[in-house]
Structures are given as structure tokens and as C-alpha cells.
Design an enzyme around this catalytic site. Structure first.
Site, PDB file in Angstrom:
ATOM      1  N   ARG A  87     -64.075  73.112   2.321  1.00  0.00           N
ATOM      2  CA  ARG A  87     -63.695  72.527   1.040  1.00  0.00           C
ATOM      3  C   ARG A  87     -63.535  73.666   0.042  1.00  0.00           C
ATOM      4  O   ARG A  87     -64.169  74.718   0.178  1.00  0.00           O
ATOM      5  CB  ARG A  87     -64.772  71.558   0.545  1.00  0.00           C
ATOM      6  CG  ARG A  87     -65.025  70.379   1.482  1.00  0.00           C
ATOM      7  CD  ARG A  87     -66.154  69.502   0.944  1.00  0.00           C
ATOM      8  NE  ARG A  87     -66.381  68.330   1.788  1.00  0.00           N
ATOM      9  CZ  ARG A  87     -67.242  68.278   2.786  1.00  0.00           C
ATOM     10  NH1 ARG A  87     -67.988  69.345   3.080  1.00  0.00           N
ATOM     11  NH2 ARG A  87     -67.376  67.170   3.515  1.00  0.00           N
ATOM     12  N   LYS A 113     -71.483  68.519   1.571  1.00  0.00           N
ATOM     13  CA  LYS A 113     -71.859  67.299   0.860  1.00  0.00           C
ATOM     14  C   LYS A 113     -73.133  66.694   1.450  1.00  0.00           C
ATOM     15  O   LYS A 113     -73.335  66.719   2.652  1.00  0.00           O
ATOM     16  CB  LYS A 113     -70.721  66.271   0.952  1.00  0.00           C
ATOM     17  CG  LYS A 113     -69.502  66.629   0.103  1.00  0.00           C
ATOM     18  CD  LYS A 113     -68.479  65.511   0.149  1.00  0.00           C
ATOM     19  CE  LYS A 113     -67.292  65.823  -0.745  1.00  0.00           C
ATOM     20  NZ  LYS A 113     -66.280  64.733  -0.721  1.00  0.00           N
ATOM     21  N   HIS A 154     -56.644  71.440  -0.867  1.00  0.00           N
ATOM     22  CA  HIS A 154     -57.375  70.575   0.059  1.00  0.00           C
ATOM     23  C   HIS A 154     -56.547  70.256   1.299  1.00  0.00           C
ATOM     24  O   HIS A 154     -57.098  69.984   2.371  1.00  0.00           O
ATOM     25  CB  HIS A 154     -57.784  69.282  -0.653  1.00  0.00           C
ATOM     26  CG  HIS A 154     -58.910  68.553   0.003  1.00  0.00           C
ATOM     27  ND1 HIS A 154     -60.159  69.116   0.171  1.00  0.00           N
ATOM     28  CD2 HIS A 154     -58.994  67.315   0.548  1.00  0.00           C
ATOM     29  CE1 HIS A 154     -60.952  68.254   0.778  1.00  0.00           C
ATOM     30  NE2 HIS A 154     -60.273  67.155   1.024  1.00  0.00           N
ATOM     31  N   ARG A 184     -57.353  72.234   4.389  1.00  0.00           N
ATOM     32  CA  ARG A 184     -58.479  71.742   5.206  1.00  0.00           C
ATOM     33  C   ARG A 184     -57.988  70.665   6.173  1.00  0.00           C
ATOM     34  O   ARG A 184     -58.366  70.640   7.338  1.00  0.00           O
ATOM     35  CB  ARG A 184     -59.554  71.205   4.267  1.00  0.00           C
ATOM     36  CG  ARG A 184     -60.767  70.558   4.934  1.00  0.00           C
ATOM     37  CD  ARG A 184     -61.825  70.329   3.857  1.00  0.00           C
ATOM     38  NE  ARG A 184     -62.722  69.224   4.150  1.00  0.00           N
ATOM     39  CZ  ARG A 184     -63.842  69.315   4.843  1.00  0.00           C
ATOM     40  NH1 ARG A 184     -64.182  70.486   5.379  1.00  0.00           N
ATOM     41  NH2 ARG A 184     -64.624  68.261   5.029  1.00  0.00           N
ATOM     42  N   HIS A 224     -68.311  66.132   8.368  1.00  0.00           N
ATOM     43  CA  HIS A 224     -68.229  64.700   8.089  1.00  0.00           C
ATOM     44  C   HIS A 224     -69.437  63.981   8.674  1.00  0.00           C
ATOM     45  O   HIS A 224     -69.822  64.233   9.811  1.00  0.00           O
ATOM     46  CB  HIS A 224     -66.958  64.105   8.710  1.00  0.00           C
ATOM     47  CG  HIS A 224     -65.707  64.482   7.980  1.00  0.00           C
ATOM     48  ND1 HIS A 224     -64.463  64.465   8.564  1.00  0.00           N
ATOM     49  CD2 HIS A 224     -65.508  64.901   6.707  1.00  0.00           C
ATOM     50  CE1 HIS A 224     -63.561  64.845   7.682  1.00  0.00           C
ATOM     51  NE2 HIS A 224     -64.167  65.112   6.555  1.00  0.00           N
ATOM     52  N   TYR A 243     -58.836  61.760   8.625  1.00  0.00           N
ATOM     53  CA  TYR A 243     -58.547  63.072   8.067  1.00  0.00           C
ATOM     54  C   TYR A 243     -57.470  63.818   8.839  1.00  0.00           C
ATOM     55  O   TYR A 243     -56.833  64.709   8.321  1.00  0.00           O
ATOM     56  CB  TYR A 243     -59.847  63.881   8.115  1.00  0.00           C
ATOM     57  CG  TYR A 243     -60.089  64.757   6.919  1.00  0.00           C
ATOM     58  CD1 TYR A 243     -60.661  64.223   5.774  1.00  0.00           C
ATOM     59  CD2 TYR A 243     -59.779  66.098   6.946  1.00  0.00           C
ATOM     60  CE1 TYR A 243     -60.911  65.020   4.684  1.00  0.00           C
ATOM     61  CE2 TYR A 243     -60.029  66.899   5.860  1.00  0.00           C
ATOM     62  CZ  TYR A 243     -60.594  66.358   4.725  1.00  0.00           C
ATOM     63  OH  TYR A 243     -60.847  67.140   3.641  1.00  0.00           O
TER      64      TYR A 243
END
Length: 307
Positions: free
Chosen positions: A162, A185, A253, A256, A279, A288
Site C-alpha cells: 500500500r 491494516k 494503488h 498494487r 488481506h 482484488y
């Protein structure tokens, strides 16, 4: 005749827009859109209340006012995405004004935009990703900035980071090995590969960078020596997009996404790619990636062979 908003309100809007342009580096088209969004909101309030609107009136915007505004916008056919963008601009202005004038802006800031499906950026082709990196290296005015921009985008594409993760690296992460521990995250840690091309790009950036690198400072620096921010990376990508004639979906982004898509298209295991991207859910990884249906069927068949 509909009453208008006061010169003081107009001056406040102009000051906010000037600050957005000077301090936040907002593009001209963004400033134009923000100006229209907020001016339309102020005009609506004047008509809705049947009176002129000054700074004092903006301090008393109620929940009922906001509901009426959102209903009026939907009534004239404004789409959910456009309304969400318009509300974001209005909140930004009112938040700034409330801080300056010292009033409570809760009713405005609590207004909720309608939900809409958010589309993911489309991945670039392998040649497209390579062209973007080469383009940003050619566009920069100074050699060290060119090396920095190329290194950032190479890391995004080569490691699937990211933007916030790449810009969160510091001198403590040096020297870069063939794998890098990233905290993503939700505090989830993962190991990501650092390809030789990315190692070489970062080494060249460090060789040219005029600022001393210490363990506590950001790896990627702005021209004044502070940490590079996401807005600056987005502008770099925007210039490359314009130079190469790429669609608006070609964002930082999207690199990615390209990392994940190209790995999967080359036969990579979906769960391994999930780990590389950080993820929590495999379903997110499936959304994705973007490969053609025939390739997806091959992957599915390999994972679930018939007895």
C-alpha cells in the site's frame, strides 16, 4: 428574488480554497469543483431559510437543514457518488470554518452520504507498469527526485505495498534485504519480497538523496527534507498518466492491484498472494485480482481436480 450569502461568507470560501491550493496542493480542477459544491450549498441554505446567509448563519446549520439539502440534491437527480463528493467538500469547508470561528459543526459533519459501490482501480499491463516507472523517472526536474519517484513506484509494483506502507518505511529498514517485514491494516504483519530491481532503485535513490538517512526518519523524503506524503505520490502518478495517455484508474494503488493480478496470471497461488497483500479474507484477494475468465477456470481446476 432569492437572498444571497454574505460577502463575509464568500470571503471565507475564497480563503479556504486558497489554503487548499497553497498548503494541500489541490489541483485547479479540484478547486473549481469544491468552489461550486460549497457555493451551491450556501445558495441552497439561503433559499431554504428565506434569508441572507452570513458567517453566523453557517454556525447554526441544523440537522434538518442538512436533510433538506441532501433530499433536494437527490431530487434533482444527483447520483450517489457525486453527492458523496459534494458532501465531502462541504464538510471540509465547514470543519475549517468551525475551527476558525469557534462553533460546533456537529450537524454538518454528522450528515451521511448515500452509499455506493466503490470500484477498484484497474490493474496496468506489465508493459504499462514498466512505462509508468520509466516515465516518472524522466519527468522529475532533479536526478534525486527522479530516483525517489522511480523507487517508490517500483516498490509498490514489485512488492504489492500500500502507498502508506511504502511511505511508512524509515532508515531503520535499511539496508533492504530480499524480504521486508510490513505491519499493515489491523496491525497484521507480513513478509513481502523485495526484488533486485527494487533494491537497486532504492540504492540509487539513497546514493543521490541530499538528506542524511537516520533510523528515525522517513526513507522517502520530500524536496524540503520532510517525509514524502501520499498526495505527492498521487501527483507523480497523475503526471505519468497524462504523459502516457492512461485512464484515470491508473493510480498509485493500481500498481498494487497490478502486482496481484500479474502474479495470479503467471500461476501464483491465490492464498500465497493473499498473504503477500496482507488481506484478512481470501474473498478480498479474489476481488482484488483481475485476470480473464479462462485463466481463472484453469486456476480453479488446478486447485480442485476432479476425482
Amino acid at each position: 428574488m432569492t437572498p444571497g450569502f454574505s460577502p463575509a461568507a464568500a470571503d471565507a470560501l475564497a480563503t479556504w480554497l486558497d489554503q487548499m491550493r497553497a498548503l494541500d496542493g489541490a489541483a485547479d480542477h479540484t478547486i473549481t469543483a469544491y468552489q461550486a459544491d460549497v457555493a451551491d450549498f450556501l445558495t441552497f441554505l439561503c433559499a431554504h431559510r428565506g434569508a441572507g446567509l452570513g458567517l453566523g448563519g453557517l454556525a447554526t446549520v441544523s440537522q434538518s437543514d442538512m436533510r433538506a439539502f441532501l433530499a433536494a440534491e437527490r431530487g434533482r437527480g444527483l447520483g450517489a457518488r457525486s453527492l458523496a463528493r459534494r458532501l465531502s467538500a462541504i464538510k471540509g469547508f465547514i470543519r475549517w470554518l468551525a475551527d476558525r470561528e469557534g462553533f460546533d459543526a456537529t450537524h454538518v459533519l454528522a450528515a451521511r452520504a448515500p452509499k455506493y459501490p466503490r470500484s477498484l482501480p484497474r490493474p496496468l499491463s506489465e508493459d504499462g507498469a514498466r512505462d509508468v516507472i520509466e516515465s516518472v523517472e524522466a519527468e522529475a526536474a532533479e536526478p534525486w527526485v527522479a530516483a525517489r519517484d522511480g523507487a517508490v513506484l517500483t516498490l509498490l509494483y514489485g512488492s504489492g505495498l500500500r502507498v502508506s506502507e511504502a511511505l511508512g518505511l524509515s532508515g531503520a529498514d535499511l539496508p533492504l534485504a530480499s524480504a521486508l517485514r510490513i505491519r499493515g491494516k489491523g496491525g497484521r504483519e507480513r513478509m513481502v519480497p523485495v526484488l533486485p530491481a527494487a533494491q537497486d532503485a532504492i540504492a540509487e535513490y539513497l546514493r543521490l538523496c541530499p538528506y542524511r538517512m537516520t533510523p528515525t526518519e522517513a526513507l522517502f523524503r520530500g524536496v524540503r527534507g520532510g517525509a514524502l506524503n501520499q498526495r505527492q505520490v498521487a501527483r507523480v502518478m497523475e503526471r505519468a498518466r497524462m504523459a502516457l495517455g492512461l485512464p484515470a484508474t491508473a493510480t498509485p494503488h493500481a500498481l498494487r492491484h497490478s502486482f496481484a493480478t500479474h502474479l495470479l496470471a503467471a500461476g501464483g497461488d491465490l492464498r500465497a498472494i493473499q498473504e503477500l497483500l496482507g488481506h484478512a479474507s481470501l474473498a478480498t484477494t479474489q476481488i482484488y485480482t483481475a485476470v480473464d475468465s479462462a485463466r481463472l477456470m484453469q486456476i480453479y481446476s488446478a486447485a480442485h481436480p476432479r476425482a
